[in-house]
Design a protein around this motif. Structure first.
Motif, PDB file in Angstrom:
ATOM      1  N   PHE A  25       0.836  -1.190   0.000  1.00 33.22           N
ATOM      2  CA  PHE A  25       0.000   0.000   0.000  1.00 33.22           C
ATOM      3  C   PHE A  25       0.878   1.249   0.000  1.00 33.22           C
ATOM      4  O   PHE A  25       0.630   2.204  -0.748  1.00 33.22           O
ATOM      5  CB  PHE A  25      -0.915  -0.006   1.227  1.00 33.22           C
ATOM      6  CG  PHE A  25      -1.595   1.306   1.501  1.00 33.22           C
ATOM      7  CD1 PHE A  25      -2.785   1.633   0.875  1.00 33.22           C
ATOM      8  CD2 PHE A  25      -1.035   2.219   2.389  1.00 33.22           C
ATOM      9  CE1 PHE A  25      -3.414   2.851   1.124  1.00 33.22           C
ATOM     10  CE2 PHE A  25      -1.655   3.434   2.648  1.00 33.22           C
ATOM     11  CZ  PHE A  25      -2.849   3.746   2.015  1.00 33.22           C
ATOM     12  N   ILE A  26       1.920   1.250   0.833  1.00 28.60           N
ATOM     13  CA  ILE A  26       2.831   2.387   0.918  1.00 28.60           C
ATOM     14  C   ILE A  26       3.527   2.620  -0.420  1.00 28.60           C
ATOM     15  O   ILE A  26       3.713   3.764  -0.855  1.00 28.60           O
ATOM     16  CB  ILE A  26       3.869   2.165   2.035  1.00 28.60           C
ATOM     17  CG1 ILE A  26       3.183   2.171   3.405  1.00 28.60           C
ATOM     18  CG2 ILE A  26       4.960   3.238   2.007  1.00 28.60           C
ATOM     19  CD1 ILE A  26       4.119   1.844   4.554  1.00 28.60           C
ATOM     20  N   VAL A  27       3.903   1.524  -1.099  1.00 27.06           N
ATOM     21  CA  VAL A  27       4.565   1.637  -2.402  1.00 27.06           C
ATOM     22  C   VAL A  27       3.664   2.377  -3.393  1.00 27.06           C
ATOM     23  O   VAL A  27       4.083   3.331  -4.061  1.00 27.06           O
ATOM     24  CB  VAL A  27       4.937   0.249  -2.956  1.00 27.06           C
ATOM     25  CG1 VAL A  27       5.426   0.353  -4.401  1.00 27.06           C
ATOM     26  CG2 VAL A  27       6.025  -0.396  -2.095  1.00 27.06           C
ATOM     27  N   SER A  80      13.590   1.981  -3.959  1.00 25.92           N
ATOM     28  CA  SER A  80      12.914   1.203  -2.919  1.00 25.92           C
ATOM     29  C   SER A  80      11.627   0.582  -3.456  1.00 25.92           C
ATOM     30  O   SER A  80      11.310  -0.570  -3.136  1.00 25.92           O
ATOM     31  CB  SER A  80      12.614   2.085  -1.704  1.00 25.92           C
ATOM     32  OG  SER A  80      11.645   3.067  -2.003  1.00 25.92           O
ATOM     33  N   ALA A  81      10.876   1.329  -4.276  1.00 25.21           N
ATOM     34  CA  ALA A  81       9.644   0.788  -4.848  1.00 25.21           C
ATOM     35  C   ALA A  81       9.946  -0.416  -5.735  1.00 25.21           C
ATOM     36  O   ALA A  81       9.236  -1.431  -5.690  1.00 25.21           O
ATOM     37  CB  ALA A  81       8.915   1.868  -5.644  1.00 25.21           C
ATOM     38  N   PRO A 104       6.676 -12.154  -5.664  1.00 28.09           N
ATOM     39  CA  PRO A 104       6.825 -13.614  -5.598  1.00 28.09           C
ATOM     40  C   PRO A 104       6.559 -14.172  -4.201  1.00 28.09           C
ATOM     41  O   PRO A 104       6.098 -15.307  -4.063  1.00 28.09           O
ATOM     42  CB  PRO A 104       8.287 -13.841  -6.020  1.00 28.09           C
ATOM     43  CG  PRO A 104       8.978 -12.558  -5.726  1.00 28.09           C
ATOM     44  CD  PRO A 104       7.959 -11.486  -5.952  1.00 28.09           C
ATOM     45  N   TYR A 105       6.856 -13.381  -3.166  1.00 29.87           N
ATOM     46  CA  TYR A 105       6.644 -13.861  -1.803  1.00 29.87           C
ATOM     47  C   TYR A 105       5.151 -14.044  -1.526  1.00 29.87           C
ATOM     48  O   TYR A 105       4.734 -15.067  -0.973  1.00 29.87           O
ATOM     49  CB  TYR A 105       7.254 -12.886  -0.801  1.00 29.87           C
ATOM     50  CG  TYR A 105       7.367 -13.453   0.604  1.00 29.87           C
ATOM     51  CD1 TYR A 105       8.517 -14.134   0.993  1.00 29.87           C
ATOM     52  CD2 TYR A 105       6.332 -13.323   1.524  1.00 29.87           C
ATOM     53  CE1 TYR A 105       8.631 -14.658   2.276  1.00 29.87           C
ATOM     54  CE2 TYR A 105       6.435 -13.844   2.800  1.00 29.87           C
ATOM     55  CZ  TYR A 105       7.587 -14.509   3.171  1.00 29.87           C
ATOM     56  OH  TYR A 105       7.686 -15.037   4.432  1.00 29.87           O
ATOM     57  N   GLN A 154       8.780  -4.323  -4.856  1.00 30.80           N
ATOM     58  CA  GLN A 154       7.950  -5.101  -5.770  1.00 30.80           C
ATOM     59  C   GLN A 154       8.618  -6.419  -6.130  1.00 30.80           C
ATOM     60  O   GLN A 154       7.948  -7.448  -6.238  1.00 30.80           O
ATOM     61  CB  GLN A 154       7.658  -4.276  -7.027  1.00 30.80           C
ATOM     62  CG  GLN A 154       6.692  -3.136  -6.763  1.00 30.80           C
ATOM     63  CD  GLN A 154       6.320  -2.365  -8.013  1.00 30.80           C
ATOM     64  OE1 GLN A 154       6.068  -2.955  -9.055  1.00 30.80           O
ATOM     65  NE2 GLN A 154       6.289  -1.055  -7.927  1.00 30.80           N
ATOM     66  N   VAL A 155       9.940  -6.402  -6.310  1.00 26.79           N
ATOM     67  CA  VAL A 155      10.667  -7.634  -6.617  1.00 26.79           C
ATOM     68  C   VAL A 155      10.581  -8.608  -5.448  1.00 26.79           C
ATOM     69  O   VAL A 155      10.473  -9.828  -5.633  1.00 26.79           O
ATOM     70  CB  VAL A 155      12.140  -7.330  -6.949  1.00 26.79           C
ATOM     71  CG1 VAL A 155      12.958  -8.610  -7.052  1.00 26.79           C
ATOM     72  CG2 VAL A 155      12.233  -6.554  -8.262  1.00 26.79           C
TER      73      VAL A 155
END
Length: 255
Positions: free
Chosen positions: A21-23, A137-138, A147-148, A142-143
């Motif tokens: 959400f922060i991203v 950082s964004a 996948p996590y 995302q990377v």
């Protein structure tokens, strides 16, 4: 027992969703700040105002270009949690540079750098560096998170459900960010009257919130998921570009 397991695993999942959400929120805030920045930092610039304003977005997405692939290698070397924490530390640094740029504009407005006949305040360049760090950082987050979340063992859910929920929350952050910029950061002030000092308090609050979230995440139990990291002995059996949905997806998102 099943309810206890669900509660235990839902906590880290919701925490990562909040980070996502922060991203989305800060990605949009970065873009929304272009107009106010023209006034706050570039009001005395004449020849290169549009080019310098556009550099805010350019520096943000440059972080994606230069650091996305490095994050994948970092995950293989350090694991998901350590990479996630490092990504969030970069985000704290990015917002801290935003805060520093506002302070520079407020207290060091006389310090300028000449570019093509224009004298550009030092605060602008500090914000530009913050924008690059925020983009970095964004990209890193995302990377790590995509996948996590797809592989995360949340009972009673499928990967597509988890991804849809997380991306929806990310989109909510993207949606409300313009209202935050116009309604809180520059509330009641017309665009041509914006001053950089108005950025100080919102950026300070964001630094504190993201720093607290980083600390909370470092204390959370985020298990490494088996089968999601590449071993040194692993060799890909086929190119990723052999998957048509990926190839067409890249072309589509470009346009």
């Amino acid at each position: 027992m099943r309810t206890s397991t669900l509660v235990k695993t839902a906590g880290p999942f919701l925490l990562l969703t909040f980070v996502y959400f922060i991203v989305g929120f800060l990605t949009t805030v970065n873009g929304q700040c272009q107009g106010p920045l023209k006034i706050a930092f570039l009001s005395d610039v004449t020849e290169n105002k549009n080019s310098l304003a556009t550099l805010v977005s350019f520096s943000f997405f440059l972080g994606y270009l230069l650091n996305s692939s490095k994050t994948g290698r970092m995950i293989d070397r350090l694991g998901y949690k350590k990479t996630l924490i490092r990504s969030m530390i970069v985000m704290v640094m990015g917002v801290a540079f935003y805060l520093a740029s506002a302070l520079c504009a407020e207290y060091c407005s006389d310090v300028t750098i000449g570019i093509g006949g224009d004298m550009v305040p030092i605060g602008y360049f500090v914000f530009l560096l913050g924008s690059y760090l925020m983009g970095t950082s964004a990209a890193m987050l995302q990377v790590v998170i995509n996948p996590y979340i797809a592989a995360y063992p949340l009972p009673g859910t499928q990967a597509v459900q988890r991804m849809n929920f997380t991306c929806a929350v990310n989109s909510i952050g993207t949606t409300i960010a313009p209202f935050f910029v116009t309604g809180i950061m520059f509330a009641g002030v017309s665009l041509d009257s914006v001053s950089a000092s108005q950025l100080t308090l919102p950026f300070l609050v964001m630094v504190l919130v993201i720093a607290f979230t980083t600390w909370t995440t470092s204390k959370a139990n985020l298990p490494d998921i088996e089968g999601t990291r590449e071993n040194a002995s692993d060799k890909p059996r086929r190119s990723i570009w052999s998957f048509r949905h990926l190839k067409y997806g890249v072309i589509t998102i470009f346009f």
